[in-house]
Write a protein that holds these residues in place. Structure first.
Motif, PDB file in Angstrom:
ATOM      1  N   SER A  16     -39.454  33.659  -4.572  1.00  0.00           N
ATOM      2  CA  SER A  16     -40.790  34.006  -5.050  1.00  0.00           C
ATOM      3  C   SER A  16     -41.310  35.230  -4.298  1.00  0.00           C
ATOM      4  O   SER A  16     -40.787  35.611  -3.246  1.00  0.00           O
ATOM      5  CB  SER A  16     -41.740  32.830  -4.825  1.00  0.00           C
ATOM      6  OG  SER A  16     -41.981  32.656  -3.438  1.00  0.00           O
ATOM      7  N   GLN A  17     -42.363  35.833  -4.839  1.00  0.00           N
ATOM      8  CA  GLN A  17     -42.989  36.978  -4.169  1.00  0.00           C
ATOM      9  C   GLN A  17     -43.485  36.593  -2.783  1.00  0.00           C
ATOM     10  O   GLN A  17     -43.387  37.368  -1.840  1.00  0.00           O
ATOM     11  CB  GLN A  17     -44.155  37.515  -5.011  1.00  0.00           C
ATOM     12  CG  GLN A  17     -43.709  38.285  -6.229  1.00  0.00           C
ATOM     13  CD  GLN A  17     -42.912  39.521  -5.858  1.00  0.00           C
ATOM     14  OE1 GLN A  17     -43.296  40.304  -4.992  1.00  0.00           O
ATOM     15  NE2 GLN A  17     -41.781  39.697  -6.501  1.00  0.00           N
ATOM     16  N   ARG A  18     -43.995  35.370  -2.661  1.00  0.00           N
ATOM     17  CA  ARG A  18     -44.491  34.903  -1.362  1.00  0.00           C
ATOM     18  C   ARG A  18     -43.351  34.793  -0.355  1.00  0.00           C
ATOM     19  O   ARG A  18     -43.499  35.203   0.807  1.00  0.00           O
ATOM     20  CB  ARG A  18     -45.198  33.560  -1.531  1.00  0.00           C
ATOM     21  CG  ARG A  18     -45.891  33.115  -0.260  1.00  0.00           C
ATOM     22  CD  ARG A  18     -46.811  31.951  -0.527  1.00  0.00           C
ATOM     23  NE  ARG A  18     -47.589  31.672   0.666  1.00  0.00           N
ATOM     24  CZ  ARG A  18     -47.807  30.462   1.124  1.00  0.00           C
ATOM     25  NH1 ARG A  18     -47.351  29.406   0.489  1.00  0.00           N
ATOM     26  NH2 ARG A  18     -48.507  30.285   2.224  1.00  0.00           N
ATOM     27  N   GLN A  19     -42.204  34.251  -0.774  1.00  0.00           N
ATOM     28  CA  GLN A  19     -41.051  34.155   0.119  1.00  0.00           C
ATOM     29  C   GLN A  19     -40.622  35.542   0.570  1.00  0.00           C
ATOM     30  O   GLN A  19     -40.326  35.762   1.757  1.00  0.00           O
ATOM     31  CB  GLN A  19     -39.875  33.479  -0.588  1.00  0.00           C
ATOM     32  CG  GLN A  19     -39.991  31.992  -0.744  1.00  0.00           C
ATOM     33  CD  GLN A  19     -38.859  31.463  -1.598  1.00  0.00           C
ATOM     34  OE1 GLN A  19     -38.990  31.387  -2.810  1.00  0.00           O
ATOM     35  NE2 GLN A  19     -37.761  31.119  -0.973  1.00  0.00           N
ATOM     36  N   LEU A  20     -40.555  36.472  -0.355  1.00  0.00           N
ATOM     37  CA  LEU A  20     -40.139  37.840  -0.026  1.00  0.00           C
ATOM     38  C   LEU A  20     -41.128  38.498   0.935  1.00  0.00           C
ATOM     39  O   LEU A  20     -40.732  39.160   1.900  1.00  0.00           O
ATOM     40  CB  LEU A  20     -40.015  38.677  -1.301  1.00  0.00           C
ATOM     41  CG  LEU A  20     -38.908  38.258  -2.271  1.00  0.00           C
ATOM     42  CD1 LEU A  20     -39.022  39.046  -3.570  1.00  0.00           C
ATOM     43  CD2 LEU A  20     -37.538  38.434  -1.647  1.00  0.00           C
ATOM     44  N   ARG A  21     -42.415  38.298   0.681  1.00  0.00           N
ATOM     45  CA  ARG A  21     -43.457  38.900   1.524  1.00  0.00           C
ATOM     46  C   ARG A  21     -43.413  38.345   2.940  1.00  0.00           C
ATOM     47  O   ARG A  21     -43.434  39.099   3.924  1.00  0.00           O
ATOM     48  CB  ARG A  21     -44.823  38.647   0.871  1.00  0.00           C
ATOM     49  CG  ARG A  21     -45.862  39.651   1.190  1.00  0.00           C
ATOM     50  CD  ARG A  21     -47.137  39.544   0.351  1.00  0.00           C
ATOM     51  NE  ARG A  21     -47.494  38.197  -0.073  1.00  0.00           N
ATOM     52  CZ  ARG A  21     -47.498  37.773  -1.344  1.00  0.00           C
ATOM     53  NH1 ARG A  21     -47.133  38.582  -2.309  1.00  0.00           N
ATOM     54  NH2 ARG A  21     -47.862  36.545  -1.642  1.00  0.00           N
ATOM     55  N   VAL A  22     -43.344  37.024   3.059  1.00  0.00           N
ATOM     56  CA  VAL A  22     -43.295  36.395   4.380  1.00  0.00           C
ATOM     57  C   VAL A  22     -42.016  36.799   5.107  1.00  0.00           C
ATOM     58  O   VAL A  22     -42.029  37.108   6.297  1.00  0.00           O
ATOM     59  CB  VAL A  22     -43.429  34.857   4.272  1.00  0.00           C
ATOM     60  CG1 VAL A  22     -43.139  34.183   5.607  1.00  0.00           C
ATOM     61  CG2 VAL A  22     -44.818  34.478   3.784  1.00  0.00           C
TER      62      VAL A  22
END
Length: 134
Positions: A16-22
């Motif tokens: 997910s975008q959140r996984q990539l961002r974190v």
């Protein structure tokens, strides 16, 4: 019987975008810590370690950092030193995060460059070149 919807990441889907961002925030912070020598361990201070990528689990509880010592030498020693200092590293990395719980950080050797070299060798093989030229 009621079927429960599965998170697409639990079956190997794209992150997910959140996984990539974190993951990227952790990668940057970890790189800074190692570059500046903020982890107070003589073994880590004498090594130059590159952090290629950080992948987070779907629930963000685990972050796997893919690392490689400069020149590819001393991989096991680098992993041992990072694992020995994982608690201090987690504490330092968590300061850069805006999530409720800091993920457990695991370390693995980044084999991206080895895979790229293997692909180049494969493409340079005369039989493959012959097929590509046809």
């Amino acid at each position: 019987m009621v079927a429960m919807a599965k998170n697409k990441n639990s079956t190997g889907g794209a992150p997910s975008q959140r996984q990539l961002r974190v993951g990227e925030v952790i990668r940057r912070r970890l790189s800074e810590l190692l570059q500046r020598g903020d982890i107070h361990d003589p073994d880590l201070e004498r090594m130059s370690i590159t952090v290629g990528e950080v992948r987070c689990s779907p629930d963000l509880s685990i972050a796997t950092a893919y690392v490689l010592p400069l020149g590819g030498q001393g991989q096991e020693e680098a992993l041992a030193a990072l694992r020995k200092n994982r608690h201090e590293i987690r504490k330092q990395v968590s300061k850069a995060l805006t999530i409720k719980f800091a993920p457990e950080i695991r370390f693995a050797i980044d084999d991206t460059y080895d895979r790229m070299d293997a692909t180049r060798r494969l493409l340079a093989d005369e039989h493959v070149r012959q097929d590509l030229d046809d």
